[in-house]
Design a protein around this motif. Structure first.
Motif, short mmCIF file in Angstrom:
data_model
loop_
_atom_site.label_atom_id
_atom_site.label_comp_id
_atom_site.label_asym_id
_atom_site.label_seq_id
_atom_site.Cartn_x
_atom_site.Cartn_y
_atom_site.Cartn_z
N VAL A 16 0.84 -1.19 0.00
CA VAL A 16 0.00 0.00 0.00
C VAL A 16 0.88 1.25 0.00
CG1 VAL A 16 -1.86 1.23 1.16
CG2 VAL A 16 -1.73 -1.27 1.33
N ASP A 17 0.69 2.11 -0.99
CA ASP A 17 1.37 3.40 -1.06
C ASP A 17 0.33 4.46 -0.71
OD1 ASP A 17 3.85 4.93 -1.96
OD2 ASP A 17 2.31 5.86 -3.21
N THR A 18 0.54 5.21 0.39
CA THR A 18 -0.55 6.01 0.94
C THR A 18 -0.10 7.35 1.50
OG1 THR A 18 -2.25 6.02 2.67
CG2 THR A 18 -0.32 4.67 3.10
N ASP A 19 -0.96 8.35 1.32
CA ASP A 19 -0.78 9.67 1.93
C ASP A 19 -1.72 9.77 3.13
OD1 ASP A 19 -3.08 9.60 0.34
OD2 ASP A 19 -2.94 11.70 -0.27
N THR A 20 -1.53 8.97 4.10
CA THR A 20 -2.46 8.49 5.12
C THR A 20 -3.35 9.55 5.74
OG1 THR A 20 -0.47 7.23 5.67
CG2 THR A 20 -2.49 6.69 6.86
N ASP A 24 -7.69 6.88 3.77
CA ASP A 24 -6.55 5.96 3.68
C ASP A 24 -6.51 5.08 4.93
OD1 ASP A 24 -4.46 7.43 1.46
OD2 ASP A 24 -5.85 8.73 2.52
N THR A 27 -8.98 2.52 4.72
CA THR A 27 -8.58 1.48 3.78
C THR A 27 -7.66 0.46 4.44
OG1 THR A 27 -8.76 3.07 1.98
CG2 THR A 27 -7.55 1.05 1.52
N SER A 44 4.88 5.57 2.39
CA SER A 44 4.20 6.84 2.65
C SER A 44 4.53 7.86 1.57
CB SER A 44 4.63 7.38 4.01
OG SER A 44 6.03 7.66 4.02
N LEU A 132 -2.76 4.96 -3.22
CA LEU A 132 -3.88 5.73 -2.70
C LEU A 132 -3.62 7.23 -2.67
CD1 LEU A 132 -4.78 3.45 0.35
CD2 LEU A 132 -5.74 3.37 -1.97
N GLY A 133 -2.43 7.66 -3.04
CA GLY A 133 -2.09 9.08 -2.96
C GLY A 133 -1.52 9.58 -4.28
N ASN A 176 -5.35 13.19 -6.52
CA ASN A 176 -4.08 12.45 -6.54
C ASN A 176 -3.29 12.71 -7.82
OD1 ASN A 176 -4.49 11.33 -4.03
ND2 ASN A 176 -5.39 9.45 -4.80
N ASP A 251 -10.71 5.91 -1.34
CA ASP A 251 -9.63 4.92 -1.25
C ASP A 251 -10.13 3.52 -0.91
OD1 ASP A 251 -7.84 6.89 -1.90
OD2 ASP A 251 -7.17 7.24 0.14
#
Length: 324
Positions: A16-20, A24, A27, A44, A132-133, A176, A251
């Protein structure tokens, strides 16, 4: 993926690649609650909050879940220009400014982009990548290894605006993509096994409404309680759009489609270009609303599977059940 029907297959091992931000975090809760998913690593990136907060938020959620996986620090801004941090949506800290203690978790020695490359090399064809970002980490990783996406079993993006809308219809902002159009162009032009765009054209109508939020609140479990606690700033933002305290599951829907392609009820395979209008940039399928090519030259990129419709009620039911 087998689109158009429910999938029965082994557990998906997901990076998972995320901008939490808030959705997010939802998710990650959803993936951890699904028996057919294993979170392998979390990288991140900036976006919903600054990248340092994104890492802290990953740490908070993984501790809540008792999840021990590699976590990497990623890009703090786009390949070109400055980041647009969505603190007005997710709160300054990305989790609605609830005052959670969020110490920095143990971090991998590699950056997010480097870890994406390492994981793909260690297990080619075995992992799915969920982005996700903003796509900055993926763009940087493609600069390291232009064949990166060929080494992931599939790549599912929460991003894109679908085909061009019917005349007179406006889409929700494609945040995004807009945050790093240069990186997005690298991703949509790259060779791949399968690239799926779960865009705002389908996520905007996948709504967690008052009844669903009430069901989460009533569940009372630590996960459900956290999921509801962090909603306030998100609800504050979207009430200005619809006059109701409801939210779209941007997301989480992308994760749902990765695990169960049967949530997709319509899609088109075709070239996606990142185009700007002087104000924002979008990733668009190069087709008009009636299925024709646009009235201008465009880049012939490899086909992306672009979702055009989803079974939103069934997904929302699954999301609430999983988090409860």
């Amino acid at each position: 993926m087998s689109f158009g029907q429910a999938r029965v297959s082994p557990v998906r091992r997901v990076v998972v690649d995320t901008d939490t931000g808030i959705d997010d975090a939802h998710t990650l809760l959803y993936l951890a609650g699904r028996p057919d998913a294993e979170i392998v690593a979390i990288t991140s990136v900036y976006g919903n909050c600054v990248v340092d907060d994104a890492v802290r938020n990953i740490g908070y959620v993984t501790r809540l879940l008792g999840l021990d996986v590699p976590i990497a620090l990623g890009a703090a801004g786009p390949l070109e220009g400055s980041p647009n941090i969505a603190s007005y949506v997710h709160g300054k800290d990305g989790l609605g400014d609830r005052g959670y203690l969020r110490p920095v978790p143990d971090l991998a020695a590699e950056s997010s982009a480097e870890l994406l490359v390492t994981l793909a090399d260690e297990a080619p064809g075995e992992l799915d990548l969920l982005a996700l970002g903003p796509l900055t980490n993926l763009g940087l990783a493609l600069r390291i290894d232009p064949d990166l996406l060929l080494k992931y079993r599939s790549v599912v993006l929460m991003g894109g605006s679908g085909p061009y809308a019917e005349p007179g219809v406006l889409r929700m902002i494609d945040a995004n993509i807009d945050n790093d159009p240069a990186a997005a162009r690298l991703v949509f032009a790259a060779p791949r096994n399968e690239l799926v765009s779960v865009g705002v054209n389908v996520t905007a109508g996948t709504i967690l409404d008052e009844q669903a939020i009430g069901a989460l609140r009533a569940a009372g479990t630590p996960v459900a309680r956290f999921a509801v606690e962090i909603l306030d700033s998100y609800l504050d933002f979207y009430q200005n759009e619809w006059g109701r305290r409801i939210i779209p599951l941007h997301d989480p829907l992308a994760a749902g489609v990765l695990l169960d392609p049967g949530y997709a009820t319509g899609w088109i395979d075709g070239p996606v270009n990142v185009v700007g209008d002087g104000f924002t940039s979008r990733a668009r399928l190069m087709r008009t609303s009636d299925g024709l090519p646009p009235a201008f030259p465009y880049e012939r990129t490899p086909d992306t599977r672009v979702l055009t419709s989803v079974d939103a009620p069934r997904f929302v039911q699954d999301f609430v059940k999983t988090l409860s």
